[in-house]
Design a protein around this motif. Sequence first.
Motif, PDB file in Angstrom:
ATOM      1  N   ARG A  89      12.217  32.457  43.242  1.00  0.00           N
ATOM      2  CA  ARG A  89      13.567  32.475  44.074  1.00  0.00           C
ATOM      3  C   ARG A  89      13.073  32.020  45.426  1.00  0.00           C
ATOM      4  O   ARG A  89      13.952  32.046  46.524  1.00  0.00           O
ATOM      5  CB  ARG A  89      13.805  33.953  44.088  1.00  0.00           C
ATOM      6  CG  ARG A  89      14.658  34.710  42.771  1.00  0.00           C
ATOM      7  CD  ARG A  89      14.743  35.896  43.027  1.00  0.00           C
ATOM      8  NE  ARG A  89      15.199  36.624  44.239  1.00  0.00           N
ATOM      9  CZ  ARG A  89      14.455  37.240  45.134  1.00  0.00           C
ATOM     10  NH1 ARG A  89      13.345  37.706  44.659  1.00  0.00           N
ATOM     11  NH2 ARG A  89      14.772  37.582  46.386  1.00  0.00           N
ATOM     12  N   ARG A 146      20.121  26.958  46.032  1.00  0.00           N
ATOM     13  CA  ARG A 146      19.445  27.434  44.484  1.00  0.00           C
ATOM     14  C   ARG A 146      19.832  26.865  43.203  1.00  0.00           C
ATOM     15  O   ARG A 146      19.235  26.397  42.517  1.00  0.00           O
ATOM     16  CB  ARG A 146      19.530  29.057  44.472  1.00  0.00           C
ATOM     17  CG  ARG A 146      18.919  29.702  43.528  1.00  0.00           C
ATOM     18  CD  ARG A 146      18.863  31.146  43.466  1.00  0.00           C
ATOM     19  NE  ARG A 146      17.874  31.559  44.744  1.00  0.00           N
ATOM     20  CZ  ARG A 146      17.631  32.708  44.825  1.00  0.00           C
ATOM     21  NH1 ARG A 146      18.441  33.529  44.429  1.00  0.00           N
ATOM     22  NH2 ARG A 146      16.884  32.769  46.007  1.00  0.00           N
ATOM     23  N   LYS A 150      17.197  24.727  41.309  1.00  0.00           N
ATOM     24  CA  LYS A 150      16.728  25.362  39.837  1.00  0.00           C
ATOM     25  C   LYS A 150      17.066  24.228  38.708  1.00  0.00           C
ATOM     26  O   LYS A 150      16.335  24.256  37.752  1.00  0.00           O
ATOM     27  CB  LYS A 150      17.288  26.608  39.726  1.00  0.00           C
ATOM     28  CG  LYS A 150      16.517  27.734  40.380  1.00  0.00           C
ATOM     29  CD  LYS A 150      16.963  29.108  39.992  1.00  0.00           C
ATOM     30  CE  LYS A 150      16.149  30.163  40.609  1.00  0.00           C
ATOM     31  NZ  LYS A 150      14.620  30.392  39.455  1.00  0.00           N
ATOM     32  N   ASN A 192      13.338  28.057  34.185  1.00  0.00           N
ATOM     33  CA  ASN A 192      13.914  28.922  35.175  1.00  0.00           C
ATOM     34  C   ASN A 192      13.358  30.129  35.253  1.00  0.00           C
ATOM     35  O   ASN A 192      13.500  31.134  33.876  1.00  0.00           O
ATOM     36  CB  ASN A 192      15.155  29.010  35.431  1.00  0.00           C
ATOM     37  CG  ASN A 192      15.891  27.452  35.833  1.00  0.00           C
ATOM     38  OD1 ASN A 192      16.965  27.161  35.241  1.00  0.00           O
ATOM     39  ND2 ASN A 192      15.196  26.906  36.637  1.00  0.00           N
ATOM     40  N   TYR A 225      17.339  34.141  38.125  1.00  0.00           N
ATOM     41  CA  TYR A 225      18.231  33.176  39.110  1.00  0.00           C
ATOM     42  C   TYR A 225      18.384  34.026  40.609  1.00  0.00           C
ATOM     43  O   TYR A 225      18.283  33.506  41.671  1.00  0.00           O
ATOM     44  CB  TYR A 225      19.600  32.782  38.524  1.00  0.00           C
ATOM     45  CG  TYR A 225      20.406  31.977  39.445  1.00  0.00           C
ATOM     46  CD1 TYR A 225      20.207  30.668  39.404  1.00  0.00           C
ATOM     47  CD2 TYR A 225      21.299  32.502  40.420  1.00  0.00           C
ATOM     48  CE1 TYR A 225      20.959  29.919  40.453  1.00  0.00           C
ATOM     49  CE2 TYR A 225      22.012  31.696  41.255  1.00  0.00           C
ATOM     50  CZ  TYR A 225      21.707  30.178  41.245  1.00  0.00           C
ATOM     51  OH  TYR A 225      22.562  29.483  42.098  1.00  0.00           O
ATOM     52  N   ASP A 258      19.763  39.423  37.874  1.00  0.00           N
ATOM     53  CA  ASP A 258      19.392  38.785  36.635  1.00  0.00           C
ATOM     54  C   ASP A 258      18.145  39.607  35.845  1.00  0.00           C
ATOM     55  O   ASP A 258      18.250  39.443  34.614  1.00  0.00           O
ATOM     56  CB  ASP A 258      18.974  37.362  36.680  1.00  0.00           C
ATOM     57  CG  ASP A 258      19.949  36.688  37.003  1.00  0.00           C
ATOM     58  OD1 ASP A 258      21.105  36.969  37.165  1.00  0.00           O
ATOM     59  OD2 ASP A 258      19.665  35.204  37.293  1.00  0.00           O
TER      60      ASP A 258
END
Length: 285
Positions: free
Chosen positions: A132, A139, A143, A153, A156, A160
């Motif tokens: 993160r 973002r 990502k 990934n 997120y 999540d």
Amino acid sequence: MDSYLLDQQLHSFLREDLEHGDITTDAIFSDKDQARAYFTARHPMVVVGMEKVAWRIFTLLDPGVSTGRLLRDGKRADKGDVLMELTGHTRSLLRGERVALNLVQRMCGIATLTAAFVDQVADLDVKIVDTRKTTPGLRLLEKYSVRAGGGHNHRYSLSDGVMIKDNHIAACGSITKAVERVRRRVPHTIKVEVETDTLAQVEECLACQVGVIMLDNMDLATMKEAVAMIQGRATVEASGGVSLETVRGIAETGVDIISVGGLTHSATACDIGMDWCSAMSDQQR
């Protein structure tokens, strides 16, 4: 990338740069002038964002902007390669130039760095993942760029997945207490991950039957011992101090995942130029 969410972001980026208009461009060119331009790689790189981001920026400004060719996400480009060709109103190309370049230079930098990490461990059964540690507001793009570079990934956002980190443990009192409290609140469909920095904590995680155990800033010998202790009873993630020089040794300990914050927070933007052709004549149009 969800186009509905992405378009909202791109609109905000354009508003920030354009505000009340491009007074330089509008003074020099009329709304009838047209041109052709190319995005060109100034050095080798992994390409990402030409269609979904750069071209999209220009078409949000002017639906009449067209592209004759563009490189797809994940392709490797050499110095001098044309990444994208644009044709349209001169005003539209100039208005969108800086925002488009800023974003795809950043994105290609992340994809290129990610690919370098992936290449280091390509023959081993391990995944390179992000964190993160992304730029606020970017973002989604950052990502996505990791994925274009061959990486994967991690979660997120905070919503999540469960990750019990050192500060959670310190504030709660123990891993066991933190895990018990989490399991009383979260759905059974969500895995619990716990960050550890000692073998005793790894043993406690095993007793709690957590789904993912993170080995944080462990030396290679301790990491190997931890993997042997876990014996496949949980997914093993390694994190902390990962570089291109160390990632191979970490992967050889037998971990399943290596998370690298530097993929997004330390990637150097690629050098991409927007090269202009001469103004187009009526016959060329």
